[in-house]
Design a protein around this motif. Structure first.
Motif, PDB file in Angstrom:
ATOM      1  N   PRO A 138      22.388 -36.852   9.610  1.00  0.00           N
ATOM      2  CA  PRO A 138      21.880 -35.697  10.778  1.00  0.00           C
ATOM      3  C   PRO A 138      20.337 -35.275   9.939  1.00  0.00           C
ATOM      4  O   PRO A 138      19.780 -34.477   9.271  1.00  0.00           O
ATOM      5  CB  PRO A 138      22.538 -34.712  11.254  1.00  0.00           C
ATOM      6  CG  PRO A 138      23.237 -34.744   9.638  1.00  0.00           C
ATOM      7  CD  PRO A 138      23.666 -35.946   9.159  1.00  0.00           C
ATOM      8  N   THR A 140      17.522 -32.432  10.070  1.00  0.00           N
ATOM      9  CA  THR A 140      17.911 -31.150  10.052  1.00  0.00           C
ATOM     10  C   THR A 140      17.028 -30.871  11.444  1.00  0.00           C
ATOM     11  O   THR A 140      15.562 -31.093  11.965  1.00  0.00           O
ATOM     12  CB  THR A 140      16.913 -29.961   9.238  1.00  0.00           C
ATOM     13  OG1 THR A 140      15.524 -30.669   9.191  1.00  0.00           O
ATOM     14  CG2 THR A 140      17.680 -30.403   7.936  1.00  0.00           C
ATOM     15  N   CYS A 144      20.613 -26.938  18.111  1.00  0.00           N
ATOM     16  CA  CYS A 144      22.309 -27.934  18.418  1.00  0.00           C
ATOM     17  C   CYS A 144      21.662 -29.076  18.183  1.00  0.00           C
ATOM     18  O   CYS A 144      21.512 -29.480  19.462  1.00  0.00           O
ATOM     19  CB  CYS A 144      23.295 -27.383  19.100  1.00  0.00           C
ATOM     20  SG  CYS A 144      25.138 -28.094  18.736  1.00  0.00           S
ATOM     21  N   ARG A 145      22.381 -29.706  17.977  1.00  0.00           N
ATOM     22  CA  ARG A 145      22.166 -31.697  18.046  1.00  0.00           C
ATOM     23  C   ARG A 145      23.010 -32.098  18.620  1.00  0.00           C
ATOM     24  O   ARG A 145      22.870 -33.488  18.822  1.00  0.00           O
ATOM     25  CB  ARG A 145      22.566 -32.229  16.197  1.00  0.00           C
ATOM     26  CG  ARG A 145      20.755 -31.872  15.453  1.00  0.00           C
ATOM     27  CD  ARG A 145      20.707 -32.178  14.456  1.00  0.00           C
ATOM     28  NE  ARG A 145      21.676 -32.146  13.333  1.00  0.00           N
ATOM     29  CZ  ARG A 145      21.553 -31.040  12.081  1.00  0.00           C
ATOM     30  NH1 ARG A 145      20.427 -30.594  12.370  1.00  0.00           N
ATOM     31  NH2 ARG A 145      22.780 -30.517  11.821  1.00  0.00           N
ATOM     32  N   ALA A 146      24.155 -31.390  18.266  1.00  0.00           N
ATOM     33  CA  ALA A 146      25.424 -32.254  19.770  1.00  0.00           C
ATOM     34  C   ALA A 146      25.322 -31.950  20.587  1.00  0.00           C
ATOM     35  O   ALA A 146      24.851 -30.687  20.848  1.00  0.00           O
ATOM     36  CB  ALA A 146      26.943 -31.047  19.548  1.00  0.00           C
ATOM     37  N   GLY A 152      31.286 -32.424  18.025  1.00  0.00           N
ATOM     38  CA  GLY A 152      30.836 -31.487  17.139  1.00  0.00           C
ATOM     39  C   GLY A 152      30.100 -29.814  18.020  1.00  0.00           C
ATOM     40  O   GLY A 152      30.831 -29.242  17.117  1.00  0.00           O
ATOM     41  N   CYS A 153      30.445 -29.498  19.141  1.00  0.00           N
ATOM     42  CA  CYS A 153      30.207 -28.656  20.400  1.00  0.00           C
ATOM     43  C   CYS A 153      31.809 -28.897  19.909  1.00  0.00           C
ATOM     44  O   CYS A 153      32.169 -27.351  20.057  1.00  0.00           O
ATOM     45  CB  CYS A 153      29.174 -28.948  21.145  1.00  0.00           C
ATOM     46  SG  CYS A 153      29.995 -27.397  22.214  1.00  0.00           S
ATOM     47  N   ASN A 253      30.610 -23.812  15.616  1.00  0.00           N
ATOM     48  CA  ASN A 253      29.933 -25.103  15.737  1.00  0.00           C
ATOM     49  C   ASN A 253      28.605 -25.175  16.294  1.00  0.00           C
ATOM     50  O   ASN A 253      28.449 -26.649  16.185  1.00  0.00           O
ATOM     51  CB  ASN A 253      31.218 -25.719  17.029  1.00  0.00           C
ATOM     52  CG  ASN A 253      32.610 -25.597  16.798  1.00  0.00           C
ATOM     53  OD1 ASN A 253      32.964 -25.765  15.677  1.00  0.00           O
ATOM     54  ND2 ASN A 253      33.696 -25.107  17.236  1.00  0.00           N
ATOM     55  N   ARG A 255      25.824 -26.660  15.499  1.00  0.00           N
ATOM     56  CA  ARG A 255      24.552 -28.174  14.874  1.00  0.00           C
ATOM     57  C   ARG A 255      23.546 -28.256  14.322  1.00  0.00           C
ATOM     58  O   ARG A 255      23.000 -28.934  15.494  1.00  0.00           O
ATOM     59  CB  ARG A 255      25.255 -29.261  14.717  1.00  0.00           C
ATOM     60  CG  ARG A 255      26.864 -29.522  14.993  1.00  0.00           C
ATOM     61  CD  ARG A 255      27.378 -29.426  13.756  1.00  0.00           C
ATOM     62  NE  ARG A 255      28.737 -29.537  13.841  1.00  0.00           N
ATOM     63  CZ  ARG A 255      30.054 -28.948  13.812  1.00  0.00           C
ATOM     64  NH1 ARG A 255      29.755 -27.975  13.833  1.00  0.00           N
ATOM     65  NH2 ARG A 255      31.212 -29.394  13.783  1.00  0.00           N
ATOM     66  N   GLU A 257      19.751 -25.989  12.893  1.00  0.00           N
ATOM     67  CA  GLU A 257      19.294 -24.934  11.065  1.00  0.00           C
ATOM     68  C   GLU A 257      18.113 -24.105  11.545  1.00  0.00           C
ATOM     69  O   GLU A 257      16.933 -24.360  11.932  1.00  0.00           O
ATOM     70  CB  GLU A 257      18.729 -25.495   9.825  1.00  0.00           C
ATOM     71  CG  GLU A 257      20.061 -26.523   9.687  1.00  0.00           C
ATOM     72  CD  GLU A 257      19.631 -27.399   9.788  1.00  0.00           C
ATOM     73  OE1 GLU A 257      21.193 -28.279  10.262  1.00  0.00           O
ATOM     74  OE2 GLU A 257      19.251 -28.243  10.907  1.00  0.00           O
TER      75      GLU A 257
END
Length: 274
Positions: A138, A140, A144-146, A152-153, A253, A255, A257
């Motif tokens: 993944p 950065t 959130c990437r989810a 993931g969430c 949770n 996902r 940075e």
């Protein structure tokens, strides 16, 4: 024992292709001059639809294929193509012996880009091998990437989904009014899936709020949809840490940075100390 296709001078072979749309509709077609039942699905004789050359490789490079045809079958029309009902649908293409119904799948993938011109359409297919080219690590990101309520969430989608009924349509804004007037802000970025009516099974995204509390959708609305048409409405998320923490209490949770310096750090100039 594996059959050797086209080994004899005279063969009883036709091509078939099966389309499994995301809304649950399954369509089958064949180049044979009569309909065929394969795996419980009626494959209609559609000589106007033909798969182009299928290229398969032994390495990790994605296979390529394309389907072309005319809009002569009632199961495929320009309205469904424009509404995106075939986007992301799974496709299987293969050979079938119309006497014995022995068959072999030559290609499996999903529909990518669909284009239409002068009553004909073409669809590019993306093979399953294309997934091997995705970066498994993944990247950065400050957000959130989810996906919301996705792995993931880890939030329960049922807690943020409700059944609503259509109250009216504003064609000028491509917006829909619903009974009980659901609040607009929590649903921006969310999903709406029609349960009945002319667009049953179709899913669209809420992109904003219209006048008088209507929800603006990203796909064209069918003005023939009657009042009372049922739909499932799921809330949306802007994927920021603040929303995740304050609105959903799900920061554990998150996902992303949000505090990681970006590339712009290289172009920043020092400032005086405060």
């Amino acid at each position: 024992m594996t059959r050797h296709w086209f080994a004899d001078d005279l063969e009883t072979i036709a091509t078939f292709w099966c389309i499994l749309r995301r809304d649950g509709v399954t369509l089958g077609f064949t180049s044979h001059d009569a309909d065929l039942w394969l795996d419980g699905v009626l494959h209609r004789a559609s000589p106007g639809m033909v798969p182009s050359a299928i290229r398969k490789s032994a390495d990790f490079e994605a296979d390529s294929a394309e389907v072309r045809g005319s809009l002569t079958d009632e199961a495929i029309d320009s309205a469904d193509l424009a509404a995106g009902r075939f986007d992301g649908a799974r496709v299987r293409i293969g050979l079938v012996d119309w006497e014995t119904l022995e068959r072999q799948v030559l290609y499996a993938g999903t529909i990518g880009t669909v284009s239409e011109e002068d009553g004909a359409f073409s669809a590019e297919l993306v093979s399953r091998k294309a997934e091997l080219s995705r970066d498994a690590t993944p990247r950065t990101s400050p957000t959130c990437r989810a996906g919301f309520c996705a792995p993931g969430c880890n939030l329960n989608p049922q807690a943020f989904t409700r059944e609503v009924r259509l109250a009216g349509i504003d064609p000028a804004e491509n917006a829909a009014f619903f009974e009980d007037d659901p609040e607009v802000a929590p649903h921006v970025g969310g999903r709406l899936r029609w349960l009945d009516g002319p667009q049953a099974g179709a899913e669209t995204m809420v992109v904003g709020g219209g006048s008088n509390g209507a929800l603006v959708l990203d796909l064209p609305l069918d003005e023939a949809s009657p009042a009372g048409t049922r739909a499932l409405l799921r809330q949306g998320c802007d994927h920021t840490l603040e929303t995740c923490a304050t609105r959903f209490a799900n920061a554990v949770n998150f996902r992303g940075e949000p505090f990681l310096p970006g590339n712009d750090m290289l172009t920043r100039y020092p400032g005086p100390l405060q």
